[in-house]
Design a protein around this motif. Structure first.
Motif, PDB file in Angstrom:
ATOM      1  N   ASP A  19       0.826  -1.215   0.000  1.00 53.33           N
ATOM      2  CA  ASP A  19       0.000   0.000   0.000  1.00 53.33           C
ATOM      3  C   ASP A  19       0.858   1.262   0.000  1.00 53.33           C
ATOM      4  O   ASP A  19       0.451   2.298  -0.533  1.00 53.33           O
ATOM      5  CB  ASP A  19      -0.944  -0.002   1.211  1.00 53.33           C
ATOM      6  CG  ASP A  19      -2.133  -0.928   0.993  1.00 53.33           C
ATOM      7  OD1 ASP A  19      -2.249  -1.480  -0.120  1.00 53.33           O
ATOM      8  OD2 ASP A  19      -2.940  -1.106   1.928  1.00 53.33           O
ATOM      9  N   THR A  64       1.483   1.856  -3.584  1.00 50.85           N
ATOM     10  CA  THR A  64       0.336   2.382  -4.340  1.00 50.85           C
ATOM     11  C   THR A  64       0.028   3.823  -3.924  1.00 50.85           C
ATOM     12  O   THR A  64      -0.472   4.620  -4.711  1.00 50.85           O
ATOM     13  CB  THR A  64      -0.920   1.498  -4.179  1.00 50.85           C
ATOM     14  OG1 THR A  64      -1.133   1.201  -2.821  1.00 50.85           O
ATOM     15  CG2 THR A  64      -0.792   0.204  -4.943  1.00 50.85           C
ATOM     16  N   ARG A  92       2.398   5.717  -5.936  1.00 53.94           N
ATOM     17  CA  ARG A  92       1.923   5.623  -7.320  1.00 53.94           C
ATOM     18  C   ARG A  92       0.845   6.677  -7.594  1.00 53.94           C
ATOM     19  O   ARG A  92       0.836   7.332  -8.636  1.00 53.94           O
ATOM     20  CB  ARG A  92       1.351   4.213  -7.508  1.00 53.94           C
ATOM     21  CG  ARG A  92       0.944   3.853  -8.888  1.00 53.94           C
ATOM     22  CD  ARG A  92       0.310   2.470  -8.854  1.00 53.94           C
ATOM     23  NE  ARG A  92       0.320   1.861 -10.151  1.00 53.94           N
ATOM     24  CZ  ARG A  92      -0.549   2.154 -11.094  1.00 53.94           C
ATOM     25  NH1 ARG A  92      -1.491   3.036 -10.872  1.00 53.94           N
ATOM     26  NH2 ARG A  92      -0.477   1.570 -12.277  1.00 53.94           N
ATOM     27  N   ARG A  93      -0.069   6.801  -6.624  1.00 50.90           N
ATOM     28  CA  ARG A  93      -1.162   7.779  -6.774  1.00 50.90           C
ATOM     29  C   ARG A  93      -0.602   9.200  -6.885  1.00 50.90           C
ATOM     30  O   ARG A  93      -1.065  10.011  -7.664  1.00 50.90           O
ATOM     31  CB  ARG A  93      -2.088   7.673  -5.562  1.00 50.90           C
ATOM     32  CG  ARG A  93      -3.538   7.974  -5.883  1.00 50.90           C
ATOM     33  CD  ARG A  93      -4.450   7.660  -4.715  1.00 50.90           C
ATOM     34  NE  ARG A  93      -4.496   6.258  -4.395  1.00 50.90           N
ATOM     35  CZ  ARG A  93      -4.417   5.742  -3.167  1.00 50.90           C
ATOM     36  NH1 ARG A  93      -4.273   6.528  -2.129  1.00 50.90           N
ATOM     37  NH2 ARG A  93      -4.476   4.450  -2.974  1.00 50.90           N
ATOM     38  N   ALA A 137       4.220  -3.619  -6.866  1.00 50.39           N
ATOM     39  CA  ALA A 137       3.023  -2.879  -6.424  1.00 50.39           C
ATOM     40  C   ALA A 137       3.034  -1.462  -6.998  1.00 50.39           C
ATOM     41  O   ALA A 137       1.981  -0.916  -7.361  1.00 50.39           O
ATOM     42  CB  ALA A 137       2.962  -2.842  -4.902  1.00 50.39           C
ATOM     43  N   GLY A 166      -0.005  -2.372  -8.701  1.00 47.99           N
ATOM     44  CA  GLY A 166      -0.907  -2.595  -7.569  1.00 47.99           C
ATOM     45  C   GLY A 166      -0.662  -3.927  -6.878  1.00 47.99           C
ATOM     46  O   GLY A 166       0.435  -4.473  -6.934  1.00 47.99           O
ATOM     47  N   LYS A 186      -6.657  -1.019  -6.514  1.00 45.48           N
ATOM     48  CA  LYS A 186      -5.298  -1.578  -6.555  1.00 45.48           C
ATOM     49  C   LYS A 186      -5.266  -3.070  -6.846  1.00 45.48           C
ATOM     50  O   LYS A 186      -4.215  -3.624  -7.141  1.00 45.48           O
ATOM     51  CB  LYS A 186      -4.582  -1.276  -5.235  1.00 45.48           C
ATOM     52  CG  LYS A 186      -5.248  -1.892  -4.038  1.00 45.48           C
ATOM     53  CD  LYS A 186      -4.599  -1.477  -2.726  1.00 45.48           C
ATOM     54  CE  LYS A 186      -4.997  -0.093  -2.324  1.00 45.48           C
ATOM     55  NZ  LYS A 186      -4.645   0.267  -0.946  1.00 45.48           N
TER      56      LYS A 186
END
Ligand code: SF4
Ligand code: SF4
Ligand code: SF4
Length: 286
Positions: free
Chosen positions: A79, A82, A85-86, A185, A189, A232
């Motif tokens: 997480d 991610t 990533r966002r 990830a 994701g 995700k």
């Protein structure tokens, strides 16, 4: 409903801190750390106490894979990727790519389920029965982190072994595996959770029939695609109003991004997906 996500994030950070303290410093550091291992599925199953394992199977049957979004340290590790990533996506949205070039990281889209997870689960069980612990340290979340923590945890490595080449290679390998999972990830994701992790595969089979599930309300949905782009595990197909509750890890990110309150964790089904319709959504039938 959106508060569920806040609670989930708080719990995941709490359990992550406890797991890191327990594994890298030692179980005795505080009561929270000593409890971190007891709530994990595999240590409980291997100790034959089955308390935590039974609890999580019942909880998964009730609410889905909440274990994967709160307690599992490898889930929280992914997480963090991610989350980054966002932020990269948000920043890149402000600056369009140069002509002829496409973005390296794109919003998520629905992906059909992978075919490898059951063979991996079978291989994992066989290796466990044969006593091949290296496999567990490579694909089973608690042992992956424990292997990486071996150099610092006085309960896992004796001072005499601490600087041995054997331990150093094991720790380097475990750290490389965790890094690979984190990078995967960042790229795509929680694919490790959907396609590799044996615990995830077992929990997914239970979650498929969970009493509460993520559902899209076709009356309210405006096809904005935000939930599909945020998922995700790539389990949402807005076009079919479909959510794959087997892969869903109950992160509740989709609930947060939906401005129309059209996606929820609920007891009732809005619309049933029959096998033929699912095949069409997966693109395996015209
Ligand atoms: S699928 Fe496995 S690695 Fe992923 S969160 Fe669940 S238990 Fe952890
Ligand atoms: S975010 Fe809400 S409105 Fe938008 S596609 Fe998803 S369910 Fe529909
Ligand atoms: S459908 Fe996707 S975004 Fe929604 S809770 Fe499940 S994993 Fe998270």
């Amino acid at each position: 409903m959106r508060d569920l996500r806040t609670i989930r994030i708080f719990l995941s950070l709490l359990f992550m801190a406890a797991a890191v303290a327990a594994l890298f410093v030692g179980n005795g550091v505080n009561p929270l750390a000593s409890g971190a291992e007891k709530v994990q599925i595999i240590p409980s199953a291997l100790a034959m106490t089955m308390g935590a394992t039974g609890f999580w199977l019942v909880a998964t049957f009730m609410f889905g894979r909440i274990y994967c979004s709160t307690v599992c340290p490898v889930g929280t590790l992914q997480d963090s990727a991610t989350w980054l990533r966002r932020r990269i996506l948000r920043r890149s949205a402000a600056t369009p790519p140069a002509p002829g070039r496409s973005r390296l990281i794109r919003p998520f889209r629905y992906r059909r389920e992978g075919k490898l997870r059951f063979p991996v689960l079978l291989a994992y069980v066989v290796c466990l029965l044969l006593g091949m612990t290296g496999v567990a340290a490579t694909i089973e979340p608690w042992n992956m982190v424990r292997a990486a923590a071996r150099a610092t945890n006085p309960e896992a490595a004796s001072p005499a072994l601490l600087f041995s080449a054997h331990v150093a290679i094991g720790v380097a390998f475990a750290a490389a595996v965790l890094l690979a999972v984190w990078l995967a990830a960042l790229w795509g994701g929680r694919r490790f959770c959907s396609e590799v992790c044996p615990i995830g595969t077992v929990l997914g089979c239970v979650s498929r029939f969970s009493l509460y599930h993520i559902e899209i309300d076709p009356e309210r949905c405006t096809n904005c695609m935000r939930c599909e782009e945020a998922c995700k595990t790539q389990s949402i197909k807005v076009a079919g109003r479909y959510v794959d509750n087997e892969r869903c890890v109950r992160c509740f990110d989709c609930l947060k991004v939906c401005a129309d309150d059209a996606i929820n964790l609920q007891r009732t089904r809005n619309r049933r997906i029959n096998p033929l319709m699912k095949k069409r959504l997966d693109g395996t039938e015209p």
